[in-house]
Design an enzyme around this catalytic site. Structure first.
Site, PDB file in Angstrom:
ATOM      1  N   LEU A 277       6.070  71.247   4.693  1.00 21.80           N
ATOM      2  CA  LEU A 277       7.568  71.285   4.778  1.00 21.80           C
ATOM      3  C   LEU A 277       7.987  72.890   4.873  1.00 21.80           C
ATOM      4  O   LEU A 277       9.152  73.000   5.210  1.00 21.80           O
ATOM      5  CB  LEU A 277       8.162  70.681   3.289  1.00 21.80           C
ATOM      6  CG  LEU A 277       7.830  69.440   3.190  1.00 21.80           C
ATOM      7  CD1 LEU A 277       8.266  69.049   1.844  1.00 21.80           C
ATOM      8  CD2 LEU A 277       8.242  68.337   4.223  1.00 21.80           C
ATOM      9  N   ASN A 279       6.826  77.310   4.460  1.00 19.59           N
ATOM     10  CA  ASN A 279       5.880  78.353   4.393  1.00 19.59           C
ATOM     11  C   ASN A 279       6.334  79.785   3.926  1.00 19.59           C
ATOM     12  O   ASN A 279       7.317  80.125   4.345  1.00 19.59           O
ATOM     13  CB  ASN A 279       5.261  78.794   5.801  1.00 19.59           C
ATOM     14  CG  ASN A 279       3.888  79.607   5.674  1.00 19.59           C
ATOM     15  OD1 ASN A 279       3.503  79.656   4.728  1.00 19.59           O
ATOM     16  ND2 ASN A 279       3.664  79.825   7.091  1.00 19.59           N
ATOM     17  N   GLN A 281       6.095  83.350   1.371  1.00 17.95           N
ATOM     18  CA  GLN A 281       5.349  84.663   1.204  1.00 17.95           C
ATOM     19  C   GLN A 281       4.034  84.428   0.296  1.00 17.95           C
ATOM     20  O   GLN A 281       3.056  85.269   0.649  1.00 17.95           O
ATOM     21  CB  GLN A 281       6.243  85.857   0.368  1.00 17.95           C
ATOM     22  CG  GLN A 281       7.286  86.256   1.186  1.00 17.95           C
ATOM     23  CD  GLN A 281       8.310  87.190   0.251  1.00 17.95           C
ATOM     24  OE1 GLN A 281       8.212  87.087  -0.794  1.00 17.95           O
ATOM     25  NE2 GLN A 281       8.990  88.072   0.879  1.00 17.95           N
ATOM     26  N   PHE A 282       4.191  83.598  -0.597  1.00 16.24           N
ATOM     27  CA  PHE A 282       3.206  83.143  -1.719  1.00 16.24           C
ATOM     28  C   PHE A 282       2.290  81.975  -1.177  1.00 16.24           C
ATOM     29  O   PHE A 282       1.284  81.629  -2.061  1.00 16.24           O
ATOM     30  CB  PHE A 282       3.563  83.271  -2.907  1.00 16.24           C
ATOM     31  CG  PHE A 282       4.288  84.859  -3.288  1.00 16.24           C
ATOM     32  CD1 PHE A 282       3.693  86.000  -3.279  1.00 16.24           C
ATOM     33  CD2 PHE A 282       5.609  85.147  -3.360  1.00 16.24           C
ATOM     34  CE1 PHE A 282       4.123  87.181  -3.430  1.00 16.24           C
ATOM     35  CE2 PHE A 282       6.099  86.131  -3.615  1.00 16.24           C
ATOM     36  CZ  PHE A 282       5.422  87.109  -3.674  1.00 16.24           C
ATOM     37  N   GLY A 283       2.769  81.257  -0.264  1.00 19.56           N
ATOM     38  CA  GLY A 283       2.047  79.947  -0.063  1.00 19.56           C
ATOM     39  C   GLY A 283       2.902  78.703   0.657  1.00 19.56           C
ATOM     40  O   GLY A 283       3.633  79.348   1.366  1.00 19.56           O
ATOM     41  N   ASP A 390      14.389  83.872 -10.483  1.00 14.24           N
ATOM     42  CA  ASP A 390      14.332  84.097  -9.038  1.00 14.24           C
ATOM     43  C   ASP A 390      15.259  83.032  -8.504  1.00 14.24           C
ATOM     44  O   ASP A 390      14.933  82.270  -7.629  1.00 14.24           O
ATOM     45  CB  ASP A 390      12.818  83.803  -8.441  1.00 14.24           C
ATOM     46  CG  ASP A 390      12.973  84.185  -6.914  1.00 14.24           C
ATOM     47  OD1 ASP A 390      13.905  84.690  -6.240  1.00 14.24           O
ATOM     48  OD2 ASP A 390      11.832  83.926  -6.597  1.00 14.24           O
TER      49      ASP A 390
END
Length: 537
Positions: A277, A279, A281-283, A390
């Site tokens: 679904l 993509n 920075q971390f996964g 965040d």
């Protein structure tokens, strides 16, 4: 009337609920969104006897319906020395593991053990099968909780959201607990007229000392069922007669199954990743299934993103946070690559929804409502003394009927990537971060409030990157000098004023999320009653 300062900063001052009585079409209210009723936590070995109307309260616990409702508290006793309180299924349910029980709406159960809280051991009187059932899928036979029109602890704003969605006809209705009057209920009805179009009217249902109910003293009823029957036959002073109960969506489960309630570290092989679904920075984020039968979302983290030990510790806290406006954490795979398993949200991130999806055509009322939902979830995080760290549209997920839920709360603290931990590194979300957090690492619920103000700009600009034309370094410097984003195109000045309140230099001068929720839920009544849709908003 529209200025933010004119309103009391604490929403607790706004406590009388806007309800309509038959004799008096006035009255104003605000009540904050209560923590939803979907997850009864009992921790009691005895099930209250709902059929004994005069049983003394022995546990001080009302499993359904709350204080003084028709959930007749008392310990489970045999009726006539033999029978037990029977429960009825409110929805269909498909078993997810060998320990739980499939059933159909209307099926009746004998409860064998209620000590597991969210999961009860039960015997079906229809099939004879025994197993665990989700406790929020059933209600006592003949209780108001078993009625299709009873929605329990549903807030006024959520009642309006449900009644105004899915093309409901005029006369669609529900009954819920009053947010402000102990022991009373509210009748919410979808109405229509040429001036307002589709809208919702709320009527206070008061309780008599002898246990009866009334909206107007001229018509009194022994039960809520009798009241509904009466107003289904005639309007009798209401805006219209009651036509059909509002559709009740399936309640969210707190766990994947009874097996994962306490042991929620699951084997990686129990998950199937089906469709990617997103993509980041971390996964990556995937739509997948657990056990081949339960749709879930799976966030996969790149190895090295965070310590598995720290993640597991934080996940213990995240698992305990339960609110309708928070994405529910179900399970984890804590060995790298870490998998985070949550409820699935059909429309993806709010950012993508606004930029490329159905959100591009939304007008201000829908956008303000989405902001109010986020504020409601953050008000819960505020009450729980937790911090998101965040908060931005990329971390809000959207479901059917424009439902918004907050994701990834608390995870930012655990990220070990140098480009992130430097706070001014390329991967750090400077444009959403309060200056005291970006410069000195002072993350608090008040730095979340700053981020919420930035999220408001994302909503009204349909996903535009904040501070257009400025890089991260310039943003940090300019904000420190007192620069604040100007009012976005077509955004009402009262909403921009709210953003500026969120961006006060002194964190303590920023509003609470409780206040933000109150302001946004009442926005088109108290602040912008003359709003007319334009080309953009």
């Amino acid at each position: 009337m529209g200025c933010v300062q004119c309103k009391d900063k604490e929403a607790t001052k706004l406590t009388d609920e806007r309800e309509t009585s038959v004799s008096q079409h006035a009255g104003y209210r605000y009540g904050s969104d209560p923590t939803p009723q979907h997850y009864p936590s009992f921790g009691v070995t005895a099930i209250p006897n709902y059929n004994n109307f005069h049983a003394p309260v022995s546990q001080g616990v009302t499993v359904f319906g709350g204080v003084n409702s028709s959930s007749h508290s008392g310990t489970l006793r045999s009726r006539g020395g033999t029978g037990v309180t029977l429960f009825v299924a409110l929805y269909d349910y498909e078993a997810r593991s060998e320990d739980d029980l499939s059933f159909r709406k209307g099926e009746k159960f004998q409860i064998l053990n209620s000590t597991e809280g969210d999961w009860w051991e039960a015997r079906s009187l229809t099939t004879g099968g025994t197993g665990y059932i989700p406790s929020n899928y059933v209600a006592p036979v003949d209780s108001i909780q078993a009625e299709d029109w009873y929605f329990g602890k549903l807030g006024r704003k959520d009642a309006e959201r449900q009644l105004l969605s899915n093309g409901n006809p005029r006369g669609t209705f529900l009954i819920r607990e009053s947010e402000t009057t102990k022991g009373a209920y509210s009748l919410s009805i979808q109405d229509w007229d040429e001036t307002k179009g589709d809208h919702v009217k709320h009527y206070k249902i008061r309780k008599l000392d002898n246990g009866g109910y009334y909206i107007t003293t001229r018509a009194q009823f022994e039960t809520l069922q009798q009241l509904v029957h009466h107003y289904s036959a005639r309007a009798a002073g209401l805006c219209c007669r009651l036509i059909v109960p509002c559709h009740k969506g399936m309640p969210r489960l707190a766990d994947l199954s009874v097996k994962t309630k306490d042991v929620w570290e699951i084997p990686r092989e129990s998950l199937q990743l089906i469709k990617r679904l997103g993509n980041g920075q971390f996964g990556e984020v995937w739509m997948g299934t657990w056990n081949g039968n339960t749709k879930v979302a799976v966030k996969t983290l790149k190895p090295g993103t965070m310590s598995p030990e720290s993640f597991l510790e934080e996940a213990q806290i995240m698992k305990k946070l339960r609110h309708d406006k928070l994405v529910q954490l179900y399970a984890v795979v804590s060995e790298e690559p870490i998998y985070i398993v949550t409820e699935y949200m059909s429309k993806g991130s709010l950012l993508d929804f606004l930029k490329d999806g159905e959100g591009r055509g939304l007008k201000l009322p829908n956008l303000v409502d989405m902001a109010a939902q986020v504020a409601a979830g953050m008000a819960y995080i505020e009450r729980m003394n937790y911090i998101h760290r965040d908060l931005r549209s990329a971390n809000i997920l959207v479901g059917d009927s424009l439902v918004c839920k907050i994701a990834d709360f608390g995870l930012a603290r655990l990220i070990e990537d140098n480009e992130y931990t430097a706070r001014q590194g390329a991967k750090f979300p400077i444009k959403w971060t309060a200056p005291e957090a970006a410069l000195y690492g002072r993350f608090t619920i008040k730095s979340d409030v700053w981020s919420f103000g930035i999220l408001l700009t994302e909503l009204v600009t349909k996903g535009r990157v904040p501070y257009p034309g400025m890089n991260n370094r310039e943003v940090l410097e300019q904000v420190e000098r007192g620069y604040r984003m100007p009012c976005p195109q077509d955004c009402p000045s009262s909403l921009h004023e709210l953003m500026l309140q969120c961006w006060k230099r002194d964190p303590e001068e920023r509003p609470t999320f409780e206040y933000l929720q109150a302001f946004l839920e009442d926005y088109f009544t108290a602040t912008e009653p003359q709003y007319q849709p334009g080309d953009n908003l």
